[in-house]
Each structure stands twice: as C-alpha cells, then as structure tokens.
Design a protein around this motif. Structure first.
Motif, PDB file in Angstrom:
ATOM      1  N   ASN A  10       0.829  -1.207   0.000  1.00 41.77           N
ATOM      2  CA  ASN A  10       0.000   0.000   0.000  1.00 41.77           C
ATOM      3  C   ASN A  10       0.863   1.256   0.000  1.00 41.77           C
ATOM      4  O   ASN A  10       0.548   2.242  -0.655  1.00 41.77           O
ATOM      5  N   TYR A  11       1.950   1.220   0.745  1.00 40.28           N
ATOM      6  CA  TYR A  11       2.870   2.354   0.803  1.00 40.28           C
ATOM      7  C   TYR A  11       3.466   2.606  -0.585  1.00 40.28           C
ATOM      8  O   TYR A  11       3.524   3.727  -1.059  1.00 40.28           O
ATOM      9  N   LYS A  12       3.898   1.540  -1.274  1.00 31.97           N
ATOM     10  CA  LYS A  12       4.480   1.668  -2.611  1.00 31.97           C
ATOM     11  C   LYS A  12       3.440   2.182  -3.593  1.00 31.97           C
ATOM     12  O   LYS A  12       3.751   3.025  -4.438  1.00 31.97           O
ATOM     13  N   LEU A  13       2.198   1.702  -3.499  1.00 30.34           N
ATOM     14  CA  LEU A  13       1.138   2.167  -4.381  1.00 30.34           C
ATOM     15  C   LEU A  13       0.895   3.667  -4.191  1.00 30.34           C
ATOM     16  O   LEU A  13       0.783   4.418  -5.167  1.00 30.34           O
ATOM     17  N   ALA A  14       0.849   4.116  -2.947  1.00 21.95           N
ATOM     18  CA  ALA A  14       0.669   5.545  -2.668  1.00 21.95           C
ATOM     19  C   ALA A  14       1.852   6.356  -3.189  1.00 21.95           C
ATOM     20  O   ALA A  14       1.680   7.440  -3.756  1.00 21.95           O
ATOM     21  N   TYR A  15       3.046   5.824  -3.027  1.00 20.38           N
ATOM     22  CA  TYR A  15       4.253   6.504  -3.515  1.00 20.38           C
ATOM     23  C   TYR A  15       4.220   6.627  -5.038  1.00 20.38           C
ATOM     24  O   TYR A  15       4.477   7.693  -5.603  1.00 20.38           O
TER      25      TYR A  15
END
Length: 168
Positions: free
Chosen positions: A23-28
């Motif tokens: 999720n963090y990578k997707l937001a980034y």
C-alpha cells in the motif's frame, strides 16, 4: 455485551487499516505519477537527476554520496542476531520510508538475501533501509553496484542506492 462487541469491532478496524509495504508503494507511485503530470518525459528525468546526490566514481564502480545525521534503529534477527549496527563511514541506503514498520519489513527481506541490512534513522524521521555498512568509498561503491545488479527497481524514496555518510 454490547460494549464488548463495539470494542472488538473497533480493534478489528484498527488492525485492518494497518498500512502494508504494498500500500505504501502504491501511494508513492501514485504521488510520483501526479508529480509528473503535464511534464515531458525528458524534462521530468532531468529534474529527477538534478535532485540526486552527486555521483562519485571509484575504481571502476560508482556511487552517489549524501551526508546526513544517522543513528541505528533496527537490525533484523538474521543479521548479527539483531545486535546494534553502528553507522559506518558509508552506509548504502536502498530505500527510505516514513513508517518504521515498512522499513523493517524491507530490511528483513534483504537480510534474507544475504545482505547485512539494518534500518537507520535520521533527524527528519526518515527510516533508511541500509543494505550494508562500508568503511571505504571503494567498498560502498562495490556494494552499491552489487545491489543494483540484482535489484533493478523497488527503491522507495530513492531512485538508486545512495551511500549515506554520517555527519559526526
């Protein structure tokens, strides 16, 4: 009984909302896509290159170097039984996170690949995932090249490995 059900439901929601590395990578990635809207690919790449720390060539290898305040935060159990790793002269960072749980997860993953990884914290609450600590610039450049050869992407917060030099 009703209070118990409400507390249980609230606890379940809190656990379900826990951010994951994906999720963090997707937001980034979404933020980067928004950042580049309306820009020509060439212009965007030049802007990215300009923002990077300087590249230094050493004995056939090269590495980017950045000076930051660093202190130890976490070592995976697979590395030195989880003992503290003090910042060295050069600390090869492969990602930077705002959340310690994501940094720990990536450090654990690259430790499983055989890297002597750890997580270092700087004063700005950035959690750097370190692939290894080196005492010479040559060793840092070699480690950076080795990591690049097996990891073409996945540098969260960084575009490539960066040798962090602690401000002492």
């Amino acid at each position: 009984m009703r209070k118990f059900i409400l507390f249980f439901a609230a606890g379940l929601l809190l656990v379900a909302c826990k951010p994951s590395e994906n999720n963090y990578k997707l937001a980034y990635d979404t933020a980067r896509r928004v950042e580049r809207e309306g820009l020509d690919d060439g212009v965007f790449e030049l802007m990215q290159q300009e923002a990077l720390p300087p590249m230094v060539r050493v004995m056939g290898d090269s590495v980017r170097i950045k000076r930051v305040n660093l202190k130890w935060y976490y070592t995976p159990a697979a590395v030195d039984s989880g003992k503290r790793i003090e910042p060295g002269a050069y600390n090869v960072a492969v990602s930077v996170f705002k959340m310690p749980t994501n940094a720990k997860a990536q450090a654990d993953a690259i430790a499983a690949e055989g890297y002597r990884s750890c997580v270092m914290l700087n004063n700005g609450n950035n959690y750097y995932v370190i692939a290894g600590v080196a005492e010479s610039l040559d060793s840092a450049a070699h480690l950076s090249s080795r990591y690049l050869s097996t990891h073409n992407s996945g540098y969260v917060g960084l575009t490539c490995p960066v040798a962090l030099q602690p401000i002492r």
